[in-house]
Design a protein around this motif. Structure first.
Motif, PDB file in Angstrom:
ATOM      1  N   UNK A 238      16.768 -37.737   1.188  1.00  0.00           N
ATOM      2  CA  UNK A 238      15.902 -36.820   0.456  1.00  0.00           C
ATOM      3  C   UNK A 238      16.681 -36.076  -0.620  1.00  0.00           C
ATOM      4  N   UNK A 239      17.862 -35.576  -0.289  1.00  0.00           N
ATOM      5  CA  UNK A 239      18.556 -34.696  -1.222  1.00  0.00           C
ATOM      6  C   UNK A 239      19.423 -35.446  -2.219  1.00  0.00           C
ATOM      7  N   UNK A 240      19.953 -36.579  -1.813  1.00  0.00           N
ATOM      8  CA  UNK A 240      20.924 -37.245  -2.663  1.00  0.00           C
ATOM      9  C   UNK A 240      20.419 -38.538  -3.279  1.00  0.00           C
ATOM     10  N   UNK A 241      19.406 -39.121  -2.688  1.00  0.00           N
ATOM     11  CA  UNK A 241      19.043 -40.467  -3.105  1.00  0.00           C
ATOM     12  C   UNK A 241      17.847 -40.497  -4.035  1.00  0.00           C
TER      13      UNK A 241
ATOM     14  N   UNK B 120       3.953 -36.539  -3.592  1.00  0.00           N
ATOM     15  CA  UNK B 120       3.706 -35.863  -2.317  1.00  0.00           C
ATOM     16  C   UNK B 120       4.644 -36.324  -1.198  1.00  0.00           C
ATOM     17  N   UNK B 121       5.470 -37.308  -1.463  1.00  0.00           N
ATOM     18  CA  UNK B 121       6.321 -37.860  -0.398  1.00  0.00           C
ATOM     19  C   UNK B 121       7.768 -37.934  -0.865  1.00  0.00           C
ATOM     20  N   UNK B 122       8.674 -37.858   0.108  1.00  0.00           N
ATOM     21  CA  UNK B 122      10.075 -38.105  -0.180  1.00  0.00           C
ATOM     22  C   UNK B 122      10.298 -39.599  -0.375  1.00  0.00           C
ATOM     23  N   UNK B 123      11.373 -39.937  -1.046  1.00  0.00           N
ATOM     24  CA  UNK B 123      11.740 -41.347  -1.154  1.00  0.00           C
ATOM     25  C   UNK B 123      11.983 -41.887   0.249  1.00  0.00           C
ATOM     26  N   UNK B 124      11.417 -43.046   0.589  1.00  0.00           N
ATOM     27  CA  UNK B 124      11.477 -43.508   1.985  1.00  0.00           C
ATOM     28  C   UNK B 124      12.876 -43.892   2.435  1.00  0.00           C
ATOM     29  N   UNK B 125      13.113 -43.655   3.714  1.00  0.00           N
ATOM     30  CA  UNK B 125      14.321 -44.121   4.375  1.00  0.00           C
ATOM     31  C   UNK B 125      14.004 -45.451   5.046  1.00  0.00           C
TER      32      UNK B 125
ATOM     33  N   UNK C 204       8.041 -36.812   4.776  1.00  0.00           N
ATOM     34  CA  UNK C 204       9.092 -37.817   4.955  1.00  0.00           C
ATOM     35  C   UNK C 204       8.461 -39.149   5.359  1.00  0.00           C
ATOM     36  N   UNK C 205       9.044 -40.250   4.881  1.00  0.00           N
ATOM     37  CA  UNK C 205       8.585 -41.592   5.265  1.00  0.00           C
ATOM     38  C   UNK C 205       9.785 -42.385   5.769  1.00  0.00           C
TER      39      UNK C 205
ATOM     40  N   UNK D  84       6.069 -45.520  -3.001  1.00  0.00           N
ATOM     41  CA  UNK D  84       6.360 -44.785  -4.219  1.00  0.00           C
ATOM     42  C   UNK D  84       5.265 -44.989  -5.264  1.00  0.00           C
ATOM     43  N   UNK D  85       4.095 -45.425  -4.806  1.00  0.00           N
ATOM     44  CA  UNK D  85       2.978 -45.648  -5.714  1.00  0.00           C
ATOM     45  C   UNK D  85       2.679 -44.373  -6.513  1.00  0.00           C
TER      46      UNK D  85
END
Length: 308
Positions: free
Chosen positions: A209-212, A120-125, A10-11, A113-114
């Motif tokens: 994470x789940x919806x965006x 390896x990472x979730x889309x950042x919040x 998570x970021x 998001x590079x």
């Protein structure tokens, strides 16, 4: 990569104008996350050459500083490199980035998001911190500064309205009206001294994470696409030149059939493409960030490009 770990990291990006209370919020946020045994690393971006705020946090977690500039301008590569190190070498499940007060979050989102790390990472919040009194008085600043203050909030997933004790109930109503005009569709959490119910932030982080994966409430969304091999050069150039206005940024790595042993890095910003050959083996992945992107349409175009 990732030392055989399967779970994505998570970021959280803590954004907001100078003096809004980002570090105070960060300190509280970290202490609460540590109570539930999250494995945290912190990246702090300071515009000067000395990391004042980071020195106060090192007793709690490992803090990595990016100094002498703004991540959103000339230090994006430094951020990507630092994220790569954390993903590869550290036992971490949550990275928190505190941006300098003059940074634009869209560029930091792009770095997070590079193509090298996106899988390896979730889309950042993005957590936007608002200094209640200063934001009400933002007309005293130049037009460009005022616009930056507002744009920092436009791309946030949640707004932390800080120092609420310093304004009256009438001013609070005016503030809420202003924030609703800028970003009405995300939670607005009122606080003093950055003391926030972390469960609310964590709950919203899970929603990101789940919806965006395909869209944010505020209209900023992203997509990634991985090519299976070299593609037609001219068709890709046409794809880049015909990108819709909603596309804000693109970055990625591609190979072309007329020169299959060379990997090109492509970037696109403000309507202008930029590219060049790089001397690295990298995934043939591109990441696109924009406003209300038609992800399915873009993906279909890329499918046609790949198989043409």
């Amino acid at each position: 990569m990732r030392n055989n770990k399967d779970e994505k990291i998570s970021i959280s990006i803590i954004s907001g104008f100078l003096g809004s209370g980002k570090t105070t919020l960060l300190t509280h946020y970290m202490s609460e996350l540590l109570k539930i045994d999250e494995k945290i690393s912190v990246i702090m971006n300071e515009f000067g050459s000395f990391d004042v705020d980071g020195n106060h946090l090192t007793d709690m977690v490992e803090v990595y500083s990016i100094l002498n500039g703004c991540v959103c301008c000339d230090l994006k590569l430094d951020l990507v490199n630092q994220l790569e190190v954390l993903i590869n070498e550290k036992d971490v499940n949550h990275i928190i980035i505190e941006a300098t007060g003059i940074a634009h979050p869209i560029e930091i989102i792009m770095a997070c998001q590079d193509p090298r790390i996106v899988q390896y990472v979730h889309q950042p919040q993005v957590i936007g911190v608002v200094d209640a009194e200063r934001f009400l008085n933002r007309e005293q600043y130049t037009e460009s500064t005022k616009r930056l203050m507002e744009e920092q909030l436009e791309v946030s997933n949640v707004l932390i309205v800080n120092k609420i004790d310093l304004i009256s109930e009438e001013e609070q109503q005016h503030l809420e009206e202003a924030l609703n005009r800028i970003n009405a569709n995300v939670p607005h959490i009122l606080t003093t001294y950055g003391k926030v119910d972390v469960s609310k932030l964590s709950q919203f982080r899970d929603e990101v994470v789940t919806q965006h994966t395909h869209s944010h409430h505020h209209g900023i969304n992203s997509m990634q696409y991985t090519f299976s091999g070299p593609i037609d050069r001219q068709l890709f150039y046409q794809f880049i030149l015909r990108l819709p206005d909603e596309v804000l940024r693109l970055k990625g790595y591609v190979q072309f059939r007329d020169h299959p042993n060379a990997t090109y890095e492509f970037q696109y910003a403000y309507g202008l493409p930029d590219y060049g050959v790089i001397d690295k083996v990298l995934p043939l992945t591109i990441v696109i960030i924009g406003e209300q992107l038609d992800v399915n349409r873009l993906r279909n175009k890329l499918d046609m490009l790949q198989f043409s």
